[in-house]
Scaffold this active site. Structure first.
Site, PDB file in Angstrom:
ATOM      1  N   LYS A 174     -14.701  -6.331   3.364  1.00  0.00           N
ATOM      2  CA  LYS A 174     -14.416  -5.111   4.120  1.00  0.00           C
ATOM      3  C   LYS A 174     -13.037  -4.619   3.694  1.00  0.00           C
ATOM      4  O   LYS A 174     -12.015  -5.206   4.040  1.00  0.00           O
ATOM      5  CB  LYS A 174     -14.402  -5.360   5.630  1.00  0.00           C
ATOM      6  CG  LYS A 174     -14.338  -4.037   6.388  1.00  0.00           C
ATOM      7  CD  LYS A 174     -13.615  -4.118   7.715  1.00  0.00           C
ATOM      8  CE  LYS A 174     -12.171  -3.744   7.682  1.00  0.00           C
ATOM      9  NZ  LYS A 174     -11.798  -2.398   7.264  1.00  0.00           N
ATOM     10  N   GLU A 249      -2.816 -13.806   4.929  1.00  0.00           N
ATOM     11  CA  GLU A 249      -1.627 -13.289   4.235  1.00  0.00           C
ATOM     12  C   GLU A 249      -1.116 -12.153   5.108  1.00  0.00           C
ATOM     13  O   GLU A 249      -1.699 -11.071   5.126  1.00  0.00           O
ATOM     14  CB  GLU A 249      -2.012 -12.756   2.848  1.00  0.00           C
ATOM     15  CG  GLU A 249      -2.620 -13.781   1.916  1.00  0.00           C
ATOM     16  CD  GLU A 249      -1.592 -14.712   1.312  1.00  0.00           C
ATOM     17  OE1 GLU A 249      -0.393 -14.415   1.395  1.00  0.00           O
ATOM     18  OE2 GLU A 249      -1.999 -15.758   0.791  1.00  0.00           O
ATOM     19  N   CYS A 283       4.177  -6.297   1.453  1.00  0.00           N
ATOM     20  CA  CYS A 283       4.523  -7.374   2.383  1.00  0.00           C
ATOM     21  C   CYS A 283       5.750  -8.140   1.923  1.00  0.00           C
ATOM     22  O   CYS A 283       6.461  -8.709   2.729  1.00  0.00           O
ATOM     23  CB  CYS A 283       3.345  -8.315   2.514  1.00  0.00           C
ATOM     24  SG  CYS A 283       2.739  -8.826   0.906  1.00  0.00           S
ATOM     25  N   GLU A 384       9.033  -5.340  10.661  1.00  0.00           N
ATOM     26  CA  GLU A 384       8.701  -4.933   9.291  1.00  0.00           C
ATOM     27  C   GLU A 384       8.659  -3.393   9.259  1.00  0.00           C
ATOM     28  O   GLU A 384       7.933  -2.777  10.037  1.00  0.00           O
ATOM     29  CB  GLU A 384       7.321  -5.505   8.973  1.00  0.00           C
ATOM     30  CG  GLU A 384       6.876  -5.337   7.556  1.00  0.00           C
ATOM     31  CD  GLU A 384       5.464  -5.902   7.341  1.00  0.00           C
ATOM     32  OE1 GLU A 384       4.622  -5.778   8.245  1.00  0.00           O
ATOM     33  OE2 GLU A 384       5.219  -6.447   6.260  1.00  0.00           O
TER      34      GLU A 384
HETATM   35  P1  NAP Z   1      -3.958  -4.105   9.346  1.00  0.00           P
HETATM   36  O1  NAP Z   1      -3.951  -3.011  10.309  1.00  0.00           O
HETATM   37  O2  NAP Z   1      -3.898  -5.493   9.850  1.00  0.00           O
HETATM   38  O3  NAP Z   1      -5.244  -3.866   8.432  1.00  0.00           O
HETATM   39  C1  NAP Z   1      -5.612  -4.774   7.407  1.00  0.00           C
HETATM   40  C2  NAP Z   1      -7.125  -4.831   7.354  1.00  0.00           C
HETATM   41  O4  NAP Z   1      -7.630  -5.354   8.598  1.00  0.00           O
HETATM   42  C3  NAP Z   1      -7.795  -3.476   7.171  1.00  0.00           C
HETATM   43  O5  NAP Z   1      -8.963  -3.643   6.400  1.00  0.00           O
HETATM   44  C4  NAP Z   1      -8.163  -3.108   8.605  1.00  0.00           C
HETATM   45  O6  NAP Z   1      -9.227  -2.186   8.704  1.00  0.00           O
HETATM   46  C5  NAP Z   1      -8.574  -4.452   9.138  1.00  0.00           C
HETATM   47  N1  NAP Z   1      -8.565  -4.554  10.598  1.00  0.00           N
HETATM   48  C6  NAP Z   1      -7.849  -3.825  11.488  1.00  0.00           C
HETATM   49  N2  NAP Z   1      -8.129  -4.227  12.753  1.00  0.00           N
HETATM   50  C7  NAP Z   1      -9.045  -5.221  12.658  1.00  0.00           C
HETATM   51  C8  NAP Z   1      -9.739  -6.040  13.599  1.00  0.00           C
HETATM   52  N3  NAP Z   1      -9.523  -5.927  14.907  1.00  0.00           N
HETATM   53  N4  NAP Z   1     -10.613  -6.957  13.142  1.00  0.00           N
HETATM   54  C9  NAP Z   1     -10.843  -7.096  11.815  1.00  0.00           C
HETATM   55  N5  NAP Z   1     -10.213  -6.348  10.869  1.00  0.00           N
HETATM   56  C10 NAP Z   1      -9.321  -5.427  11.282  1.00  0.00           C
HETATM   57  O7  NAP Z   1      -2.759  -3.990   8.324  1.00  0.00           O
HETATM   58  P2  NAP Z   1      -2.249  -2.708   7.569  1.00  0.00           P
HETATM   59  O8  NAP Z   1      -1.245  -2.032   8.402  1.00  0.00           O
HETATM   60  O9  NAP Z   1      -3.381  -1.909   7.056  1.00  0.00           O
HETATM   61  O10 NAP Z   1      -1.566  -3.393   6.300  1.00  0.00           O
HETATM   62  C11 NAP Z   1      -0.220  -3.630   6.244  1.00  0.00           C
HETATM   63  C12 NAP Z   1       0.111  -5.053   6.691  1.00  0.00           C
HETATM   64  O11 NAP Z   1      -0.435  -5.969   5.759  1.00  0.00           O
HETATM   65  C13 NAP Z   1       1.599  -5.305   6.695  1.00  0.00           C
HETATM   66  O12 NAP Z   1       1.956  -6.056   7.819  1.00  0.00           O
HETATM   67  C14 NAP Z   1       1.798  -6.122   5.422  1.00  0.00           C
HETATM   68  O13 NAP Z   1       2.942  -6.946   5.429  1.00  0.00           O
HETATM   69  C15 NAP Z   1       0.538  -6.905   5.379  1.00  0.00           C
HETATM   70  N6  NAP Z   1       0.307  -7.371   4.006  1.00  0.00           N
HETATM   71  C16 NAP Z   1       0.457  -8.709   3.762  1.00  0.00           C
HETATM   72  C17 NAP Z   1       0.284  -9.181   2.470  1.00  0.00           C
HETATM   73  C18 NAP Z   1       0.453 -10.638   2.153  1.00  0.00           C
HETATM   74  O14 NAP Z   1       0.008 -11.045   1.087  1.00  0.00           O
HETATM   75  N7  NAP Z   1       1.076 -11.434   3.011  1.00  0.00           N
HETATM   76  C19 NAP Z   1      -0.065  -8.296   1.451  1.00  0.00           C
HETATM   77  C20 NAP Z   1      -0.215  -6.946   1.758  1.00  0.00           C
HETATM   78  C21 NAP Z   1      -0.035  -6.495   3.048  1.00  0.00           C
HETATM   79  P3  NAP Z   1      -8.920  -0.614   8.837  1.00  0.00           P
HETATM   80  O15 NAP Z   1      -8.259  -0.197   7.597  1.00  0.00           O
HETATM   81  O16 NAP Z   1     -10.276  -0.061   8.963  1.00  0.00           O
HETATM   82  O17 NAP Z   1      -8.064  -0.441  10.052  1.00  0.00           O
END
Ligand code: NAP
Length: 480
Positions: A174, A249, A283, A384
């Site tokens: 997904k 991650e 991240c 962040e």
């Molecule tokens: P996010 O809101 O957590 O979304 C990430 C993924 O999870 C998306 O596919 C999102 O779908 C999905 N998602 C959202 N709510 C969910 C739920 N309740 N159940 C299952 N899946 C769900 O994060 P983001 O804001 O898009 O991404 C940025 C974050 O990712 C930052 O905190 C960044 O640090 C972190 N990140 C970490 C790494 C690492 O390797 N540590 C790498 C890159 C990014 P939708 O798009 O449909 O909402």
């Protein structure tokens, strides 16, 4: 008018059960760049069933054969790099050159795991008893559900599915709803590479409903997630119900530490790489800059000069170094951090505002920003930011800065600039982070372990480390 793009389940392009659609827009211009079928948990259930049916034959296939599919995919990604990078730029605003780098990283991952597939070794262990033999087998965990974010919409997918497929698992992906088009094109290449039906499946749609299906469906044996710490915690809680394996991650809050003996020009370049790439939406981005007080003025002057030269714009234009933020909410959050810092006494050395003139009018652009006089009470020092803003504070001693840098619930990446060898080792060993860049602002490489400690996650991607995440260890005892 863009044609409707679909999900990929059991080797077929398929519409969502409930026929909903989602419009994808370019954050630099607001224009529609695609329209996709938008599914939910029912579609995830179909995809899991397909993956479950395919598991038996894929997991029993020889590693050499599985490797060939991954190798072919790697070549296809390489040959389609410009098209894929163009899609990344169009749907999330990343400068084209950076997007190309991301796509090549994905090709490298498929190639790496094509090789790694052949190196899943078990073990024999000497027994305590003369009439027994011990054998240890490594076997694929089963169906893997992967959830990826929008900030690296091709390579995040590659980093998850390549080791899973290499280990003999089947997958349901997904992707983020802001960036489904990159994932769809990647799955078109998966189809072209000839992977058997059901081995790799793509569902796009409602995150909560799909997430619940991933958690509740007992056929899913492993969840791989990259995204926010908030959602990571929800998934971890849910995975506990059926004791699924999980790797996370999550968010970061990287300190970047510059000592008085550092090469300041190299430090400026390192900081630039770790802060402004992807408009600060990584991240492992620097989120707190600690500079030794003796060189604070000299470094800040050099940094501000460099930031003044940055070209901001639509990622598809030549020479653009910093693109838009991914959407309005992201821009609002970043501007909120700047305003909060200013209200609490921070000084704006450069930037500090939304860009709205002429070509910026329809996009989510934040001026690259440097803030000085930043203190620990400010939001930017605690959360962040995920945007092109450098908050700066000063320190006086090594022990002080180690303690300040470690004072965070996050532990993904940290950076240190110094020319003192002993200090390099002391810092590498003392920082409570999964990744430490010593005189290196962009440490990520395919073969190296990538992941965090504390609330930045569990498990590792990259290199041979990722393979373990998709393998069970089975002990077989032979009486002879
Ligand atoms: P996010 O809101 O957590 O979304 C990430 C993924 O999870 C998306 O596919 C999102 O779908 C999905 N998602 C959202 N709510 C969910 C739920 N309740 N159940 C299952 N899946 C769900 O994060 P983001 O804001 O898009 O991404 C940025 C974050 O990712 C930052 O905190 C960044 O640090 C972190 N990140 C970490 C790494 C690492 O390797 N540590 C790498 C890159 C990014 P939708 O798009 O449909 O909402």
């Amino acid at each position: 008018m863009n044609e409707l793009k679909k999900m990929y389940i059991h080797g077929e392009w398929t519409e969502a059960t409930k026929s909903r659609t989602l419009e994808v827009t370019n954050p630099a211009t607001g224009e529609q760049v695609g329209i996709v079928s938008f599914g939910d948990g029912a579609d995830a259930a179909r995809a899991i069933q397909a993956a479950d049916m395919a598991f038996s034959s894929w997991s029993k296939m020889t590693a050499a054969k599985r490797s060939k599919f991954l190798y072919t995919l790697s070549e296809l990604v390489r040959n389609n790099k410009k098209e894929l990078a163009g899609i990344v730029s169009a749907e999330m605003g990343k400068p084209f050159g950076e997007a190309l780098g991301e796509v090549m990283g994905a090709a490298d991952n498929f190639l790496w795991y094509a090789e790694e597939a052949k190196r899943v070794y078990g073990e024999t262990i000497p027994s305590t008893f003369p009439n027994k033999r011990i054998m240890v087998l490594k076997q694929p965990v089963g169906v893997v559900a992967a959830i990826t974010p929008w900030n690296f919409p091709v390579n995040m997918v590659a980093r998850k599915i390549a080791p899973a497929l290499a280990a003999g698992c089947t997958v349901v992906l997904k992707p983020a709803e802001s960036t489904p088009l990159s994932a769809i094109h990647l799955f078109e290449l998966i189809e072209e590479a000839g992977f058997p039906a059901g081995v790799a499946n793509l569902v796009i749609g409602d995150p909560e409903s799909i997430g619940q299906e991933f958690l509740q469906n007992r056929r899913v044996r492993k969840i791989g997630f990259t995204g926010s710490t908030r959602v990571g915690k929800l998934l971890m809680e849910g995975a506990a119900q059926s004791v699924k394996r999980i790797s996370l991650e999550l968010g970061g809050h990287a300190p970047f530490i510059i000592f008085e003996d550092a090469d300041l020009d190299e430090a400026v370049q390192g900081l630039f790489d770790s802060k402004f790439r992807n408009s600060g939406q990584m991240c492992i981005c620097t989120n707190r800059l600690y500079i030794h007080e003796q060189v604070a003025e000299a470094f800040t002057a050099k940094l501000v000069e460099r930031v003044h030269q940055v070209k901001v714009g639509d990622g598809r234009e030549r020479g653009v170094e910093v693109g838009p933020l991914v959407n309005e909410a992201a821009l609002t959050k970043v501007l909120g951090h700047i305003e909060d810092a200013k209200a609490k006494g921070a000084k704006v050395a450069v930037g500090g505002n939304r860009l709205t003139e002429s070509e910026y009018a329809k996009g989510f652009f934040c001026a690259p920003t440097v803030l000085t006089n930043v203190t620990t009470e400010m939001k930017i020092w605690q959360e962040e930011t995920f945007g092109p803003v450098v908050p700066i504070t000063t320190f006086t001693s090594e022990d002080e800065v180690i303690s300040l840098a470690n004072n965070s619930q996050y532990g993904l990446a940290a950076y240190v600039y110094t020319q003192n060898n002993g200090r390099c080792f002391r810092m590498a060993e003392s920082l409570e982070y999964g990744i430490v860049g010593i005189n290196d602002g962009s440490p990520t490489q395919t073969q190296a372990p990538f992941g965090g400690v504390k609330e930045s996650g569990i498990g590792r991607e990259g290199g041979h480390y990722a393979m373990e995440e998709f393998l069970e260890t089975k002990f077989v005892s032979f009486g002879i």
